[in-house]
Design an enzyme around this catalytic site. Structure first.
Site, short mmCIF file in Angstrom:
data_model
loop_
_atom_site.label_atom_id
_atom_site.label_comp_id
_atom_site.label_asym_id
_atom_site.label_seq_id
_atom_site.Cartn_x
_atom_site.Cartn_y
_atom_site.Cartn_z
CG HIS A 283 36.49 -51.08 59.37
ND1 HIS A 283 37.12 -52.18 58.86
CD2 HIS A 283 35.34 -51.52 59.94
CE1 HIS A 283 36.39 -53.26 59.12
NE2 HIS A 283 35.32 -52.89 59.77
CB CYS A 284 33.39 -46.42 57.07
SG CYS A 284 33.20 -46.67 58.84
CB ILE A 285 34.40 -44.51 52.66
CG1 ILE A 285 33.63 -43.55 53.59
CG2 ILE A 285 34.12 -44.12 51.21
CD1 ILE A 285 34.07 -42.12 53.52
#
Length: 447
Positions: A283-285
Site C-alpha cells: 500500500h506504500c511504494i
C-alpha cells in the site's frame, strides 16, 4: 529526542504532557489495520488505556476477543492487553469524547485517475471534530501529500469552534511500518513528528516518547514530516525501478543482473543495493509517490523521474509473462494451454498481505493468454482477483509434476525449496529466492 521546541508551555499542554508521563491519558486510534493495530497494542503495552475505532465491525469484534489478524502483532500481546482491559475497540465514534489524544491511521489510496483519495482522512477528521474537546491531541499518521494536515484536517477540526494550537493540538507523524521486518517494528523504529505549532509538536513528541523506544525526531512543520515520508517511499520506488530496468537490459544482453548487483555492493561507499522483481506491491511504494506527483501540479511542476519509475515498475508483470512465454517456447510449448504454478501471491516475503501485489497482474496476463494458473501461498489461503475469490493450494509432488513451469514470485521461507528443486520441470525465479541452486534437477532461469 531531537528538539525544535520552545521552553514556555501553556497550561493545557502542560496538563496533557503530565498525563502522558504518568500514563493516565486515554489514547484513541482510528483505523485498526496494518498501521493502527500495532500502534494501539504498543500504546496499551506502555500502560495507557487505548480505544481503537474502526468502521469494520469484524475488526472491532476480533480485537475485543483478542483475535489477531495482523502479522506484525504478536498474538499474545493483543490478547494480554485486551484481557488486562487496556485495549478495546468500537465502531461508535462518540467515544472519542473520552480520549485525550487520537491518532488517525486510515488508508490513503489512489482513485482510478491516480489522484489521492483523502475521503477516509476527511471522514475521520469530521468524526473527531464532532467530539473534539479542549486540550486534546490529534495526530495524522496516514501517508499523504504535503499540506494535508494543515490544509485539510485542521479546517475540519476547527469547525468544532476550537482553535488549533490554542484549544487543541495537531501534528503529523508518518507511520513507518515494514511488514515482515524481523528487526525493526513499530516500537523501535525512529519516529518523525511535525506539529502545527511548536507546542503541538512538543505534546505529540512526548506521547510517542512515552510509548516507543526509537528516537523521536521533531521537524519544523507537518508539511516537512509529510514530505519526508513521501521522500522515503519515492527513494525506494525510483531505485527499484533502476534495478528493474537493469534486469530488463541485462536479460537482453545475456548478463546475470544478480551477479552484477552482488559485485556492485562490494563497494563500501556510494552504493546501496536494490533488487529487481516481478513488480511493486503493497500500500506504500506503488502509491505514495503519486501523491507527490499530484501535489506538484499545483506548483506547475512535472515530476518526470517519479512517473518514469512508475512506468518501468508497472511494466514488470508483463515482462515476466513475456519471459515465461519465451521459456516455454524454447521447450516447444505454447503459453496457451500450459499450467503455470505460481509460488507466492503476497507482495513480499513472509507476509500475508497481497494489496497491490504484482502477482495479481501476472495472473491476469497469463490467463488472458490461455494459461491455467495454480497459486501456492502458505500465508494466504484465499485471495481476491478481479472480483472473484480464489483459493491457494498446498505445495505437493503432484502439483509440481503437473505444472509446465514453476514461477517463483514471492520467496517465502516456508516453501520447500528442496522439493521444488527435485520435482519442478522448469523454474523461473523472479526473486533470486531458490536455495541450493546446484541441486535443481530441472531447467532454471532467473529474472
Amino acid at each position: 529526542m531531537s528538539t525544535m521546541l520552545e521552553n514556555t508551555i501553556s497550561p493545557l499542554a502542560e496538563k496533557l504532557i503530565r498525563k502522558f508521563e504518568e500514563r493516565t491519558a486515554v489514547i484513541g486510534v482510528v483505523g485498526l489495520g496494518y498501521v493502527g493495530l500495532p500502534l494501539a497494542v504498543e500504546k496499551a503495552k506502555a500502560g495507557f488505556q487505548v480505544i481503537g475505532f474502526d468502521v469494520q465491525s469484524d475488526k472491532v469484534d476480533m480485537v475485543n476477543k483478542g483475535i489477531n489478524y495482523i502479522g506484525d502483532v504478536l498474538n499474545e500481546d493483543l490478547l494480554s492487553t485486551v484481557k488486562a482491559k487496556k485495549l478495546n475497540a468500537t465502531a461508535d465514534y462518540s467515544f472519542i469524547h473520552h480520549v485525550d489524544a487520537v491518532a488517525i491511521c486510515v488508508p490513503t489510496p489512489l482513485d482510478k485517475y491516480h489522484q489521492p483519495d483523502t475521503s477516509y482522512v476527511s471522514s475521520s477528521a469530521r468524526e473527531i471534530a464532532n467530539h473534539l474537546k479542549p486540550g486534546m491531541l490529534v495526530v495524522l499518521e496516514s501517508t499523504t501529500y504535503p499540506g494535508t494536515t494543515e490544509e485539510l484536517v485542521k479546517p475540519i477540526l476547527e469547525e468544532s469552534g476550537l482553535k488549533c494550537g490554542v484549544d487543541f493540538f495537531l501534528a503529523y507523524s508518518p507511520e513507518r511500518v515494514d511488514p515482515g521486518n524481523k528487526h525493526y517494528n513499530t516500537k523501535n523504529t525512529p519516529k518523525v513528528v511535525g506539529g502545527v505549532t511548536t507546542e503541538c509538536a512538543r505534546v505529540a513528541a512526548t506521547m510517542y516518547q512515552t510509548v516507543l523506544e526509537g528516537e523521536i525526531h521533531v521537524v519544523s512543520s507537518p508539511a516537512v514530516a509529510e514530505m519526508e515520508k513521501i521522500y522515503e517511499n519515492t527513494f525506494r520506488h525510483i531505485n527499484i525501478a533502476l534495478a528493474n530496468e537493469m534486469a530488463v537490459l541485462c536479460n537482453k544482453m545475456g548478463i546475470d543482473v544478480w551477479e552484477v548487483i552482488d559485485a556492485a555492493k562490494t563497494k563500501p561507499y556510494g552504493f546501496m543495493p536494490f533488487y529487481p522483481g516481478p513488480g511493486l506491491g503493497g500500500h506504500c511504494i506503488p502509491i505514495d509517490p503519486f501523491y507527490l506527483t499530484w501535489k506538484a501540479r499545483e506548483y506547475n511542476y512535472h515530476t518526470r523521474l517519479i512517473e518514469l519509475a512508475g512506468e518501468i515498475n508497472n511494466a514488470m508483470p508483463e515482462f515476466v509473462v513475456n519471459r515465461v512465454m519465451k521459456i516455454l517456447n524454447q521447450e516447444r510449448k505454447s503459453l496457451s494451454g500450459s499450467t503455470i504454478l505460481i509460488l507466492g501471491v503476497a507482495y513480499k516475503k513472509d507476509i500475508d498481505d497481497y494489496r497491490e501485489s504484482p502477482v495479481l497482474s501476472i495472473i491476469s496476463h497469463l490467463e488472458s493468454q490461455g494459461a491455467t494458473c495454480i497459486v501456492v501461498d502458505p500465508n494466504i489461503p484465499v485471495f481476491k482477483h478481479e472480483g472473484n475469490k480464489k483459493e491457494t493450494v498446498r505445495l505437493t509432488d503432484e502439483v509440481l509434476e503437473q505444472s509446465d513451469i514453476v514461477l517463483l514470485t514471492t520467496e517465502h521461507t516456508a516453501f520447500d525449496y528442496q522439493l521444488i528443486s527435485e520435482k519442478a520441470k522448469i523454474i523461473f525465479d523472479t526473486r533470486d529466492g531458490m536455495k541450493d541452486k546446484e541441486k535443481i534437477q530441472g531447467k532454471y532461469y532467473r529474472l
